[in-house]
Design an enzyme around this catalytic site. Sequence first.
Site, PDB file in Angstrom:
ATOM      1  N   SER A 136       3.122   6.925   3.083  1.00 20.27           N
ATOM      2  CA  SER A 136       2.057   7.443   2.203  1.00 20.27           C
ATOM      3  C   SER A 136       1.866   8.915   2.517  1.00 20.27           C
ATOM      4  CB  SER A 136       0.739   6.706   2.473  1.00 20.27           C
ATOM      5  OG  SER A 136      -0.326   7.336   1.795  1.00 20.27           O
ATOM      6  N   TYR A 149      -6.032   2.662   7.344  1.00 15.58           N
ATOM      7  CA  TYR A 149      -4.860   3.100   6.574  1.00 15.58           C
ATOM      8  C   TYR A 149      -4.281   4.378   7.189  1.00 15.58           C
ATOM      9  CZ  TYR A 149      -2.058   3.664   2.279  1.00 15.58           C
ATOM     10  OH  TYR A 149      -1.027   3.772   1.368  1.00 15.58           O
TER      11      TYR A 149
HETATM   12  N1  LIG Z   1      -0.213   2.850  -4.891  1.00 15.86           N
HETATM   13  C1  LIG Z   1      -0.439   3.959  -4.210  1.00 15.86           C
HETATM   14  O1  LIG Z   1      -1.195   4.847  -4.667  1.00 15.86           O
HETATM   15  C2  LIG Z   1       0.272   4.191  -2.890  1.00 15.86           C
HETATM   16  C3  LIG Z   1       0.294   5.489  -2.365  1.00 15.86           C
HETATM   17  C4  LIG Z   1       0.937   5.700  -1.160  1.00 15.86           C
HETATM   18  C5  LIG Z   1       1.552   4.650  -0.499  1.00 15.86           C
HETATM   19  N2  LIG Z   1       1.513   3.398  -1.027  1.00 15.86           N
HETATM   20  C6  LIG Z   1       2.170   2.314  -0.279  1.00 15.86           C
HETATM   21  O2  LIG Z   1       3.066   1.639  -1.117  1.00 15.86           O
HETATM   22  C7  LIG Z   1       3.329   0.350  -0.558  1.00 15.86           C
HETATM   23  C8  LIG Z   1       3.380  -0.668  -1.664  1.00 15.86           C
HETATM   24  O3  LIG Z   1       2.111  -0.765  -2.261  1.00 15.86           O
HETATM   25  P1  LIG Z   1       1.890  -0.710  -3.842  1.00 15.86           P
HETATM   26  O4  LIG Z   1       1.169   0.536  -4.138  1.00 15.86           O
HETATM   27  O5  LIG Z   1       3.158  -0.998  -4.550  1.00 15.86           O
HETATM   28  O6  LIG Z   1       0.827  -1.891  -3.989  1.00 15.86           O
HETATM   29  P2  LIG Z   1       0.877  -3.281  -4.754  1.00 15.86           P
HETATM   30  O7  LIG Z   1      -0.409  -3.928  -4.403  1.00 15.86           O
HETATM   31  O8  LIG Z   1       1.203  -3.073  -6.185  1.00 15.86           O
HETATM   32  O9  LIG Z   1       2.087  -4.087  -4.100  1.00 15.86           O
HETATM   33  C9  LIG Z   1       2.054  -4.488  -2.764  1.00 15.86           C
HETATM   34  C10 LIG Z   1       2.828  -5.784  -2.622  1.00 15.86           C
HETATM   35  O10 LIG Z   1       2.924  -6.066  -1.227  1.00 15.86           O
HETATM   36  C11 LIG Z   1       2.606  -7.425  -1.016  1.00 15.86           C
HETATM   37  N3  LIG Z   1       2.082  -7.596   0.339  1.00 15.86           N
HETATM   38  C12 LIG Z   1       0.865  -7.225   0.808  1.00 15.86           C
HETATM   39  N4  LIG Z   1       0.739  -7.579   2.090  1.00 15.86           N
HETATM   40  C13 LIG Z   1       1.899  -8.181   2.447  1.00 15.86           C
HETATM   41  C14 LIG Z   1       2.372  -8.776   3.632  1.00 15.86           C
HETATM   42  N5  LIG Z   1       1.600  -8.853   4.727  1.00 15.86           N
HETATM   43  N6  LIG Z   1       3.629  -9.279   3.654  1.00 15.86           N
HETATM   44  C15 LIG Z   1       4.401  -9.225   2.549  1.00 15.86           C
HETATM   45  N7  LIG Z   1       3.996  -8.709   1.382  1.00 15.86           N
HETATM   46  C16 LIG Z   1       2.764  -8.192   1.328  1.00 15.86           C
HETATM   47  C17 LIG Z   1       1.586  -7.761  -2.088  1.00 15.86           C
HETATM   48  O11 LIG Z   1       1.538  -9.169  -2.330  1.00 15.86           O
HETATM   49  C18 LIG Z   1       2.129  -6.973  -3.277  1.00 15.86           C
HETATM   50  O12 LIG Z   1       3.052  -7.730  -4.035  1.00 15.86           O
HETATM   51  C19 LIG Z   1       2.245   0.115   0.496  1.00 15.86           C
HETATM   52  O13 LIG Z   1       2.805   0.265   1.780  1.00 15.86           O
HETATM   53  C20 LIG Z   1       1.242   1.222   0.213  1.00 15.86           C
HETATM   54  O14 LIG Z   1       0.520   1.606   1.355  1.00 15.86           O
HETATM   55  C21 LIG Z   1       0.889   3.152  -2.218  1.00 15.86           C
END
Ligand SMILES: NC(=O)c1ccc[n+]([C@@H]2O[C@H](COP(=O)([O-])OP(=O)(O)OC[C@H]3O[C@@H](n4cnc5c(N)ncnc54)[C@H](O)[C@@H]3O)[C@@H](O)[C@H]2O)c1
Length: 267
Positions: A136, A149
């Site tokens: 992130s 986080y």
């Molecule tokens: N969306 C944003 O703005 C953003 C920004 C920076 C970083 N991220 C990072 O991106 C990554 C993915 O998140 P996203 O934004 O796609 O969110 P999202 O909620 O769309 O998808 C996350 C997925 O991870 C799964 N998940 C959660 N905990 C889990 C676990 N313990 N084991 C296995 N699967 C698990 C959830 O069921 C979901 O399908 C994360 O690491 C998040 O921190 C997201």
Amino acid sequence: MELAGRCAVVTGGGHGIGRALAEELTARGARVVVADLNVERAQKVAARVGGIAAACDVGSQDAVNDLVASAEDAFGPVAVFCSNAGFSDTGDGLQVSAEDLRRIVDVNLLSHVWAAQAVLPGMLDRGAGWLIQTISSAALITGPSFMGYTLTKHGALGFAEWVALNYGHRGIQVTCLCPNAVNTGMLGRNEDDEDDEHDGAAGRPDLSALGEVVEPEDCARQALDAAQTGRFLALPHPRVGDSFLRKATDYDAWLARTNQRLQRMRE
Ligand SMILES: NC(=O)c1ccc[n+]([C@@H]2O[C@H](COP(=O)([O-])OP(=O)(O)OC[C@H]3O[C@@H](n4cnc5c(N)ncnc54)[C@H](O)[C@@H]3O)[C@@H](O)[C@H]2O)c1
């Protein structure tokens, strides 16, 4: 590295950035194992990309070991591991329970360690492998993110840097995807309500207040392009790199400015 026919694992692959990584890896020829805590979502994505689904809680070392074993049974040695699953706390300042803090450390930080421990020995034997970590912008410039986080994402970046420094010369490519806002479940999107092409408006909240919001497909493309060209950082929001540079140039000035900006945001 040539991806055609190679085994790739994506954690959190049932939604958001992980779903897009599974699709992009498939488009580039890899055979993909879609792992998620939510097995129904993993199954849906796996069916669409012609991969296999696995139920996995990445916060458990045993579960990550089982995931790697079943991926290798299905598609051979893991060539690419996308350690993507993660979540954000929503706590108020410092007041996070020990239990909640341990959970976010397990999922957002230690999961990267469990994955590397499971796949690196084989990658080192073969002299090649990609570890793609979804981290992130919070790891580089903190911003308005919550405490758990922030600390776990900083730790994850430190771990990735350590792996790159210690194993980069042995064919291991470490790439960290560090986006700011992305249109995913973390920002309230629910792909379960959308059609399979992800072009439906349903389930997408109004994100206009967040500044530049990128799509998960852009993140997936940029992460894989970065790995393919040997880059450690993939920054879908260029302003994150600019801010990181200002921080490195004058940490105190950057802290003072960011502190003021966060106070204004909170007011
Ligand atoms: N969306 C944003 O703005 C953003 C920004 C920076 C970083 N991220 C990072 O991106 C990554 C993915 O998140 P996203 O934004 O796609 O969110 P999202 O909620 O769309 O998808 C996350 C997925 O991870 C799964 N998940 C959660 N905990 C889990 C676990 N313990 N084991 C296995 N699967 C698990 C959830 O069921 C979901 O399908 C994360 O690491 C998040 O921190 C997201």
